[in-house]
Design an enzyme around this catalytic site. Structure first.
Site, PDB file in Angstrom:
ATOM      1  N   GLY A  16      27.179  10.474  25.424  1.00  0.00           N
ATOM      2  CA  GLY A  16      26.772  10.826  26.791  1.00  0.00           C
ATOM      3  C   GLY A  16      27.185  12.246  27.137  1.00  0.00           C
ATOM      4  O   GLY A  16      27.403  12.591  28.300  1.00  0.00           O
TER       5      GLY A  16
ATOM      6  N   GLY B  76      26.715  14.396  33.376  1.00  0.00           N
ATOM      7  CA  GLY B  76      27.715  15.010  34.246  1.00  0.00           C
ATOM      8  C   GLY B  76      29.152  14.839  33.784  1.00  0.00           C
ATOM      9  O   GLY B  76      29.861  15.815  33.526  1.00  0.00           O
ATOM     10  N   ILE B  77      29.595  13.580  33.654  1.00  0.00           N
ATOM     11  CA  ILE B  77      30.980  13.340  33.254  1.00  0.00           C
ATOM     12  C   ILE B  77      31.176  13.690  31.780  1.00  0.00           C
ATOM     13  O   ILE B  77      32.146  14.351  31.415  1.00  0.00           O
ATOM     14  CB  ILE B  77      31.405  11.882  33.556  1.00  0.00           C
ATOM     15  CG1 ILE B  77      31.513  11.686  35.075  1.00  0.00           C
ATOM     16  CG2 ILE B  77      32.730  11.550  32.878  1.00  0.00           C
ATOM     17  CD1 ILE B  77      31.796  10.260  35.529  1.00  0.00           C
TER      18      ILE B  77
ATOM     19  N   TYR C 146      24.761  -3.450  35.769  1.00  0.00           N
ATOM     20  CA  TYR C 146      25.721  -2.352  35.614  1.00  0.00           C
ATOM     21  C   TYR C 146      27.160  -2.854  35.777  1.00  0.00           C
ATOM     22  O   TYR C 146      28.035  -2.556  34.957  1.00  0.00           O
ATOM     23  CB  TYR C 146      25.412  -1.260  36.640  1.00  0.00           C
ATOM     24  CG  TYR C 146      26.258  -0.016  36.503  1.00  0.00           C
ATOM     25  CD1 TYR C 146      26.014   0.900  35.481  1.00  0.00           C
ATOM     26  CD2 TYR C 146      27.303   0.251  37.383  1.00  0.00           C
ATOM     27  CE1 TYR C 146      26.783   2.055  35.348  1.00  0.00           C
ATOM     28  CE2 TYR C 146      28.071   1.399  37.265  1.00  0.00           C
ATOM     29  CZ  TYR C 146      27.811   2.298  36.241  1.00  0.00           C
ATOM     30  OH  TYR C 146      28.573   3.434  36.115  1.00  0.00           O
TER      31      TYR C 146
ATOM     32  N   ALA D   8      28.336  -5.866  35.418  1.00  0.00           N
ATOM     33  CA  ALA D   8      28.700  -6.743  34.297  1.00  0.00           C
ATOM     34  C   ALA D   8      29.006  -5.926  33.041  1.00  0.00           C
ATOM     35  O   ALA D   8      29.975  -6.201  32.320  1.00  0.00           O
ATOM     36  CB  ALA D   8      27.570  -7.736  34.018  1.00  0.00           C
TER      37      ALA D   8
ATOM     38  N   LYS E  63      30.133  -2.854  32.877  1.00  0.00           N
ATOM     39  CA  LYS E  63      31.361  -2.079  33.037  1.00  0.00           C
ATOM     40  C   LYS E  63      32.603  -2.977  33.065  1.00  0.00           C
ATOM     41  O   LYS E  63      33.671  -2.579  32.578  1.00  0.00           O
ATOM     42  CB  LYS E  63      31.291  -1.202  34.289  1.00  0.00           C
ATOM     43  CG  LYS E  63      30.232  -0.101  34.188  1.00  0.00           C
ATOM     44  CD  LYS E  63      30.454   0.828  32.994  1.00  0.00           C
ATOM     45  CE  LYS E  63      29.625   2.085  33.060  1.00  0.00           C
ATOM     46  NZ  LYS E  63      29.914   3.007  31.955  1.00  0.00           N
TER      47      LYS E  63
ATOM     48  N   THR F  58      27.326  13.242  40.239  1.00  0.00           N
ATOM     49  CA  THR F  58      26.548  13.381  39.004  1.00  0.00           C
ATOM     50  C   THR F  58      25.087  13.056  39.295  1.00  0.00           C
ATOM     51  O   THR F  58      24.751  12.599  40.380  1.00  0.00           O
ATOM     52  CB  THR F  58      27.025  12.390  37.904  1.00  0.00           C
ATOM     53  OG1 THR F  58      26.765  11.056  38.358  1.00  0.00           O
ATOM     54  CG2 THR F  58      28.509  12.546  37.601  1.00  0.00           C
TER      55      THR F  58
END
Length: 249
Positions: free
Chosen positions: A14, A18-19, A158, A160, A162, A193
């Site tokens: 990734g 952003g991150i 999402y 679940a 994470k 982001t």
């Protein structure tokens, strides 16, 4: 530039986002060489072009595919003639919808990238560390989310995925301890982001009211935490989930 990570190779998934991009910057600044892996090779190359210093490699990857992950790692090891000792799983996607309307493929896709991807990259990279006999001092940092703890409307898939990343992190830390590899999770709140750019301004204001510091976080702030967890300064932190939310309630 200090050299806290000099001589280390970092594999960041990734890396075009952003991150992920901010993480690459922070690690490179401390002397690490970077494998900037992303589904989008163009954004991975953009990330690399921003980095000063030494040798960095952009790589196209589909983290949900075991063969793509293995190929990317082979390329990286071929290029650098050494294996990554820092792994940052920052690849993540959203496909938001109310549960009753959520297409099965949008559920699967989010689990595939966010959870399965974290598993595949971690497995491949840590195996390579152990085989190369450089696992002691190795660090894996997984990007989870505060949403994995709190839940959120429209984000069943999402949240679940994470929550899964957090539980995966705890189990992996138990297994990898004997190899000297630490595994930790970072739980960002609302961060500036592309992922949140689609949020309407009134919803952003609502979020700000829930954040004790009264503002949305910056990718650089998350990257500083990732850098700390990747470095020897966090040598006794293992299996932890660290929230970085500005005090969101």
């Amino acid at each position: 530039m200090s050299n806290m990570l000099r001589g280390q190779l970092a594999f960041v998934s990734g890396a075009g986002g952003g991150i992920g991009r901010a993480v690459c910057r922070a690690l490179a600044k401390e002397g690490a060489d970077l494998v900037a892996a992303d589904a989008n090779i163009t954004t991975a190359k953009e990330t690399i072009s921003e980095l000063s210093s030494s040798d960095h490699l952009p790589i196209q990857i589909d983290v949900s595919s075991a063969s793509s992950v293995d190929d990317a790692l082979k390329k990286a090891i071929g290029h650098f003639s050494r294996v990554p000792t820092i792994v940052v799983n920052a690849a993540g996607i959203t496909r938001d919808n109310f549960l009753l309307k959520l297409p099965v493929e949008d559920f699967d896709k989010v689990i595939d990238v966010n959870l399965r991807g974290t598993f595949l990259v971690t497995k491949a990279c840590v195996n390579s560390m152990i085989e190369a006999n450089v696992s002691h001092g190795g660090s894996v940092v997984n990007l989870a989310s505060i949403i994995g703890k709190t839940g959120n409307i429209g984000q069943c898939n999402y949240s679940a995925s994470k929550a899964g990343v957090e539980a995966f992190t705890r189990s992996a830390s138990m297994e990898f301890g004997k190899f000297g590899v630490r595994v930790n999770a970072v739980l960002p709140g609302v961060i500036e982001t592309a992922m949140i750019e689609t949020i309407p301004s009134e919803v952003r204001e609502m979020f700000k009211k829930r954040i004790a510091l009264g503002r949305i976080g910056k990718p650089e702030e998350v990257a500083d935490l990732v850098l700390f967890l990747a470095s020897k300064k966090s040598s006794y932190i293992n299996g932890a989930s660290i929230e970085i939310t500005g005090g969101m309630r």
